[in-house]
Design a protein around this motif. Structure first.
Motif, PDB file in Angstrom:
ATOM      1  N   ILE A  82      20.837  31.435  53.338  1.00 23.52           N
ATOM      2  CA  ILE A  82      21.750  30.572  52.505  1.00 23.52           C
ATOM      3  C   ILE A  82      22.679  31.248  51.852  1.00 23.52           C
ATOM      4  O   ILE A  82      24.017  30.968  52.027  1.00 23.52           O
ATOM      5  N   THR A  83      22.604  32.402  51.142  1.00 26.77           N
ATOM      6  CA  THR A  83      23.492  33.196  50.268  1.00 26.77           C
ATOM      7  C   THR A  83      24.599  33.745  51.416  1.00 26.77           C
ATOM      8  O   THR A  83      25.560  34.002  51.209  1.00 26.77           O
ATOM      9  N   LEU A  92      31.555  33.026  46.442  1.00 26.93           N
ATOM     10  CA  LEU A  92      30.799  34.325  45.977  1.00 26.93           C
ATOM     11  C   LEU A  92      30.278  33.908  44.382  1.00 26.93           C
ATOM     12  O   LEU A  92      29.083  34.324  44.062  1.00 26.93           O
ATOM     13  N   ASP A  93      30.833  32.945  43.813  1.00 26.21           N
ATOM     14  CA  ASP A  93      30.327  32.307  42.465  1.00 26.21           C
ATOM     15  C   ASP A  93      29.031  31.844  42.715  1.00 26.21           C
ATOM     16  O   ASP A  93      27.843  31.946  41.870  1.00 26.21           O
ATOM     17  N   LEU A  94      28.880  31.014  43.736  1.00 28.79           N
ATOM     18  CA  LEU A  94      27.675  30.368  44.091  1.00 28.79           C
ATOM     19  C   LEU A  94      26.764  31.355  44.484  1.00 28.79           C
ATOM     20  O   LEU A  94      25.544  31.038  43.902  1.00 28.79           O
ATOM     21  N   VAL A  95      26.983  32.272  45.129  1.00 24.40           N
ATOM     22  CA  VAL A  95      25.969  33.475  45.415  1.00 24.40           C
ATOM     23  C   VAL A  95      25.497  34.067  44.448  1.00 24.40           C
ATOM     24  O   VAL A  95      24.283  34.132  44.086  1.00 24.40           O
ATOM     25  N   LYS A  96      26.488  34.422  43.282  1.00 24.08           N
ATOM     26  CA  LYS A  96      26.091  35.134  42.111  1.00 24.08           C
ATOM     27  C   LYS A  96      25.109  34.049  41.227  1.00 24.08           C
ATOM     28  O   LYS A  96      24.235  34.743  40.609  1.00 24.08           O
ATOM     29  N   SER A 301      28.047  41.494  52.267  1.00 23.43           N
ATOM     30  CA  SER A 301      29.454  41.028  51.907  1.00 23.43           C
ATOM     31  C   SER A 301      30.563  41.813  52.329  1.00 23.43           C
ATOM     32  O   SER A 301      31.573  41.384  52.781  1.00 23.43           O
ATOM     33  N   LEU A 302      30.440  43.238  52.115  1.00 26.94           N
ATOM     34  CA  LEU A 302      31.484  44.056  52.399  1.00 26.94           C
ATOM     35  C   LEU A 302      31.851  43.984  53.965  1.00 26.94           C
ATOM     36  O   LEU A 302      32.716  44.121  54.389  1.00 26.94           O
ATOM     37  N   PRO A 307      34.051  40.871  49.932  1.00 34.42           N
ATOM     38  CA  PRO A 307      32.991  41.689  48.830  1.00 34.42           C
ATOM     39  C   PRO A 307      32.589  41.268  47.736  1.00 34.42           C
ATOM     40  O   PRO A 307      33.387  40.605  47.008  1.00 34.42           O
ATOM     41  N   LEU A 308      31.215  41.296  47.665  1.00 33.45           N
ATOM     42  CA  LEU A 308      30.470  40.741  46.334  1.00 33.45           C
ATOM     43  C   LEU A 308      30.300  41.866  45.534  1.00 33.45           C
ATOM     44  O   LEU A 308      29.954  42.860  46.021  1.00 33.45           O
ATOM     45  N   THR A 309      30.863  41.806  44.323  1.00 34.38           N
ATOM     46  CA  THR A 309      30.386  42.747  43.081  1.00 34.38           C
ATOM     47  C   THR A 309      29.391  42.170  42.188  1.00 34.38           C
ATOM     48  O   THR A 309      29.077  40.729  42.059  1.00 34.38           O
TER      49      THR A 309
END
Length: 360
Positions: A82-83, A92-96, A301-302, A307-309
């Motif tokens: 899902i993520t 990305l906010d949903l993933v975090k 993600s990269l 990219p997810l931080t």
């Protein structure tokens, strides 16, 4: 197929698989984004359960050590899928939020419900105090690894800057290394908080063949991928139509969808007075999310171009800290009762209400 008929009869959530064809109908007949979102979410619940069931059966055939590795690798497969779909969509906010929600959901909701149900049925329940202490230390280390980049990033640069991305990648490497050490420990000792013990005991008949379990795993995974595409595709429309924030969907709804089957197992084994296994399920899943899924998403993600931080907002950091501290305090004495379970659930409900009222 006989094993599917048996599973449908024994698993109360299996009838929800009917939501899969209904979600397809909703998509092609254009019933609206809310119906597509709801049916996709409901359909994901049994699909995630089938992945867990197939993993348990594979663990029986492969033995406890390899089985532990399978559980560690596939324990959060549905949520990982899902993520990944959400990352590809740029959410990305949903993933975090889903990372935070998975950790606090396991520590507060799942463990709390297990202690409540187990305490009401069996009174005081006990589990290995030393093992609980080790789990608490790993949890604190895992959460610190998520908190430290968020605290230091403000002095390094903006979210997405080269310095912050380098920090996230470096922390992710350390977290994956710690996870790898946990897997190594599991292989050598057949017992680790990172690799949950298989739920299906080796002397029980698994109910399906090795080939059937592999086929079930493949079909369920494809089902999760398809439904995740439908679900994520309607997130923005649903937030607009229902007035819910993307943050609330990520921190509450997505983790529950991906882990309902595992949650029920933890509660069931606590009801049967196997509290140690129940606590192990909750904490292992949290550690897998923090030490494996989160850093893995940073690298994936990269590669996907979004990219997810590992930079979380203050609300997520408060939730993570509260979840780890109270769950560690409750489990350190190696005993549990229904009141402690109610306290854990109360903290989760307070956080859930706060996130619900938080503007998007």
């Amino acid at each position: 197929m006989p094993f599917l008929r048996n599973h449908l009869r024994n698993n109360p959530l299996s009838f929800l698989v009917l939501a899969l064809p209904l979600a397809i109908l909703a998509r092609f007949l254009q019933w609206g984004p809310v119906w597509i979102f709801v049916l996709s979410a409901v359909g994901l619940i049994p699909m995630a359960g089938y992945i867990g069931k197939a993993t348990e059966v594979l663990s029986v055939y492969t033995g406890p050590r390899i089985g532990g590795l399978l559980n560690a690798t596939l324990g959060n497969a549905a949520e990982l899928i899902i993520t990944l779909v959400a990352i590809r969509a740029g959410l990305l906010d949903l993933v975090k939020a889903s990372i935070t929600g998975s950790i606090i959901g396991n520590l507060l909701l799942v463990m709390g419900m297990a202690m409540l149900v187990g305490g009401v049925k069996n009174g005081f329940q006990t589990f290995d105090r030393r093992h609980a202490s080790n789990n608490s230390v790993l949890l604190i280390l895992a959460i610190l690894a998520l908190v430290i980049p968020s605290v230091f990033s403000g002095s390094i640069g903006d979210d997405g800057s080269p310095g912050v991305e380098s920090l996230s990648l470096g922390v992710a490497v350390v977290m994956m290394a710690l996870y790898g050490l946990g897997i190594l420990f599991a292989v050598k000792s057949a017992r680790s908080p990172i690799a949950t013990e298989t739920i299906v005991e080796a002397h029980h008949k698994p109910g399906m063949s090795l080939l059937q379990s592999i086929l079930l795993l493949a079909v369920a995974t494809l089902g999760v991928v398809f439904l995740s595409e439908l679900l994520v595709g309607e997130v923005e429309h649903v937030t607009e139509n229902l007035g819910l924030s993307e943050f609330f969907l990520g921190i509450i709804l997505v983790p529950i969808i991906g882990n309902v089957a595992e949650h029920l197992v933890a509660v069931q084994v606590a009801h049967r007075n196997h509290m140690e296994l129940s606590v192990e399920i909750a904490i292992s899943s949290s550690l897998q999310i923090a030490l494996f899924v989160a850093p893995l998403l940073v690298f994936l993600s990269l590669a996907m171009g979004n990219p997810l931080t590992l930079i979380f907002n203050p609300f997520e950091l408060i939730a993570l800290g509260a979840g780890v501290i109270i769950s560690a305090l409750v489990s350190l004495d190696g005993e549990s009762n229904w009141l402690e379970g109610a306290a854990l659930m109360a903290v989760y409900l307070i956080l859930g209400l706060s996130f619900f009222l938080l503007p998007g």
